[in-house]
Design an enzyme around this catalytic site. Structure first.
Site, short mmCIF file in Angstrom:
data_model
loop_
_atom_site.label_atom_id
_atom_site.label_comp_id
_atom_site.label_asym_id
_atom_site.label_seq_id
_atom_site.Cartn_x
_atom_site.Cartn_y
_atom_site.Cartn_z
N SER A 317 0.72 -1.11 0.02
CA SER A 317 -0.10 0.11 0.12
C SER A 317 0.98 1.47 -0.02
O SER A 317 0.21 2.32 -0.20
CB SER A 317 -0.83 -0.08 1.29
OG SER A 317 -2.01 -0.95 1.34
N ASP A 341 -17.43 1.09 -3.36
CA ASP A 341 -16.57 0.17 -2.92
C ASP A 341 -17.37 -0.94 -2.31
O ASP A 341 -17.52 -0.78 -0.94
CB ASP A 341 -15.34 0.61 -2.10
CG ASP A 341 -14.68 -0.46 -1.58
OD1 ASP A 341 -14.73 -1.78 -2.23
OD2 ASP A 341 -13.83 -0.35 -0.45
N ASP A 356 -11.18 -6.51 -1.40
CA ASP A 356 -10.51 -5.25 -0.59
C ASP A 356 -9.88 -6.07 0.72
O ASP A 356 -10.35 -7.14 1.17
CB ASP A 356 -11.48 -4.28 -0.04
CG ASP A 356 -10.68 -2.94 0.15
OD1 ASP A 356 -9.86 -2.69 0.31
OD2 ASP A 356 -11.53 -2.02 -0.46
N HIS A 367 -15.71 -0.23 1.50
CA HIS A 367 -15.69 1.22 2.18
C HIS A 367 -16.70 2.02 1.71
O HIS A 367 -16.71 3.27 1.96
CB HIS A 367 -14.26 1.77 1.86
CG HIS A 367 -13.13 1.19 2.34
ND1 HIS A 367 -12.46 0.05 1.80
CD2 HIS A 367 -12.51 1.27 3.80
CE1 HIS A 367 -11.39 -0.28 2.32
NE2 HIS A 367 -11.24 0.33 3.49
N CYS A 381 -8.04 1.97 0.66
CA CYS A 381 -8.90 1.30 -0.35
C CYS A 381 -8.36 0.72 -1.52
O CYS A 381 -7.94 1.28 -2.39
CB CYS A 381 -9.96 2.33 -0.46
SG CYS A 381 -11.29 1.45 -1.39
#
Length: 463
Positions: A317, A341, A356, A367, A381
């Protein structure tokens, strides 16, 4: 009268022999003294006069605040000039009883002897002699022809393992080094910078060798110094490293494996570079024993591995902010662009779900609605960046990530640094013989797949 004649003939014959012998002797003396004078005079001088190299003082290394992080300390070492002893093996056997020479030390001496650059060059036998060992050698000197105790300055790292991976280390010259170095430049030393800063700035730190012509007696002892050319010391270096910050970063990691890199944005200078676990570079300066080296090499913690420069990892990430910035600059998204999402992403026409991180087995996660870039970043996300990566395409992603330094070595004076891996369709065809799939782009969107970066690259990209 007959006896007198015989006597006279014998005397005449002997006298004639003496005259002929004297003439031959005079002729030989004339040949040696006059005709071959220059040759034998040169040979005599070569036996009597020797040229010794004088090692230059290696340049010192300081941190940004003037703290010494690599200096030189005096060390006594034992040498053997093989030309001055009729029985090298016998002398070594005598030394075994005087200072307990080991088989490894004798084997190392044999290798150094093979690398001798000229006659009457003293070959090191043991480094870092203790005062007791020096006393034993001097007491037994009369039966150890060619043996001498010399002094030299050797590299010392006061901080030991704290800066080992940042500064690097000096080590003994080996056979591979001899194939590439200037034999003249290194005639006064048998050490060379092998890693890190010590290696990259070797030409500056080394200095220029000096020479002295000395007159010796039949035992090889110096009788007179005829002339001398002084060596030129190596240049000192001042690094951007902050030793105090390095200590704080090291303490923060504790005994855990890990990396800390701190870079000054204004200059790009490295303020801290910690790779743990580390090792003491002083162990390598004069030669590390097999047992100690084996323990370092085989350790599960791999302390010799520089994780900052050579560790190549999936960025995960941490890549998302870069992808978001690329999306903004390329006009693929704006700060107000939102997505829904549900906890997964699906490529058009494909049934596979890319989930996710908060997706659960019972189908919950995601999310929610209206996830913009700001929310996608602070909630990390995945779905937002799956979609953004596909929208940008691998060509745009690859081209822009290169601008941040991914896939390249931007650590100019750290030669061990690796380049990581910034994959592309061309790379995959050349290396794996496969085509690039849309799913590969999806994985790149969250810093996974084939993408690899080093901690140094990631820190540089951020600054």
């Amino acid at each position: 009268t007959g006896e007198a004649q015989i006597y006279f003939d014998r005397v005449s014959f002997c006298f004639g022999l003496l005259v002929v012998g004297a003439m031959l002797l005079v002729a030989r003396m004339f040949y040696l003294q006059i005709v071959e004078h220059d040759r034998y005079s040169t040979l005599s001088d070569e036996n009597r006069i020797q040229v010794q190299s004088i090692a230059p003082v290696r340049g010192l290394i300081y941190d940004r605040d003037g703290e010494l992080i690599a200096d030189n300390v005096p060390s006594k070492y034992l040498t053997l000039t093989t030309e001055l002893t009729k029985d090298v093996d016998g002398t070594l056997d005598e030394l075994r009883f005087v200072i307990d020479l080991t088989d490894d030390e004798i084997a190392a001496f044999a290798k150094r002897r093979q690398r001798k650059r000229r006659p009457f060059e003293a070959v090191p036998v043991r480094y870092n002699l203790s005062e007791e060992e020096i006393a034993r050698i001097e007491v037994n000197r009369y039966r150890l022809p060619g043996v001498r105790v010399d002094a030299q300055l050797v590299r010392n790292y006061p901080q030991k393992g704290l800066l080992a991976h940042a500064v690097g280390s000096v080590r003994r010259i080996n056979e591979d080094d001899l194939k590439r170095i200037d034999q003249v430049a290194y005639s006064g030393t048998d050490h060379i910078g092998k890693t890190g800063i010590e290696r990259f700035y070797e030409p500056l730190l080394l200095g220029t060798v000096g020479y002295r012509r000395i007159e010796t007696n039949a035992l090889g002892r110096v009788m007179n110094v005829l002339d001398e050319t002084k060596p030129v010391p190596g240049r000192n270096l001042v690094l951007q490293i902050d030793s105090q910050l390095q200590r704080v970063a090291s303490a923060a990691l504790g005994d855990r494996r890990g990396v800390v890199v701190a870079i000054e944005p204004a200059t790009g200078g490295i303020l801290a570079m910690v790779s743990k676990p580390s090792y003491d570079p002083n162990l390598f300066v004069t030669g590390i024993d097999h047992e100690t080296y084996g323990s370092l090499r085989d350790s599960i913690d791999v302390p010799l591995f520089n994780r900052v420069l050579q560790g190549q990892y999936e960025p995960g990430s941490t890549l998302k902010p870069f992808l978001g910035l690329i999306g903004l600059t390329q006009g693929a998204v704006t700060a107000d662009t939102t997505i829904e999402d549900p906890g997964w992403y699906r490529l058009p026409g494909n049934q596979r779900l890319y989930r996710d991180w908060n997706w659960t087995k019972d189908g919950r996660g995601g999310h929610g609605d209206e996830v913009n870039l700001d929310r996608a970043l602070y909630r990390s996300c995945n779905v937002y960046f799956y979609a953004l990566a596909v929208k940008l395409g691998i060509g745009t992603i690859h081209e822009n990530l290169e601008l941040f330094g991914f896939g390249r070595n931007l650590a100019l004076d750290l030669p061990e640094a690796r380049s990581g891996l910034l994959p592309s369709p061309g790379w995959k065809r050349a290396v794996r013989g496969e085509q690039w799939y849309p799913g590969d782009t999806v994985n790149i969107g969250i810093g996974q797949g084939d993408l690899l970066v080093t901690p140094m690259q990631l820190a540089s990209a951020v600054t």
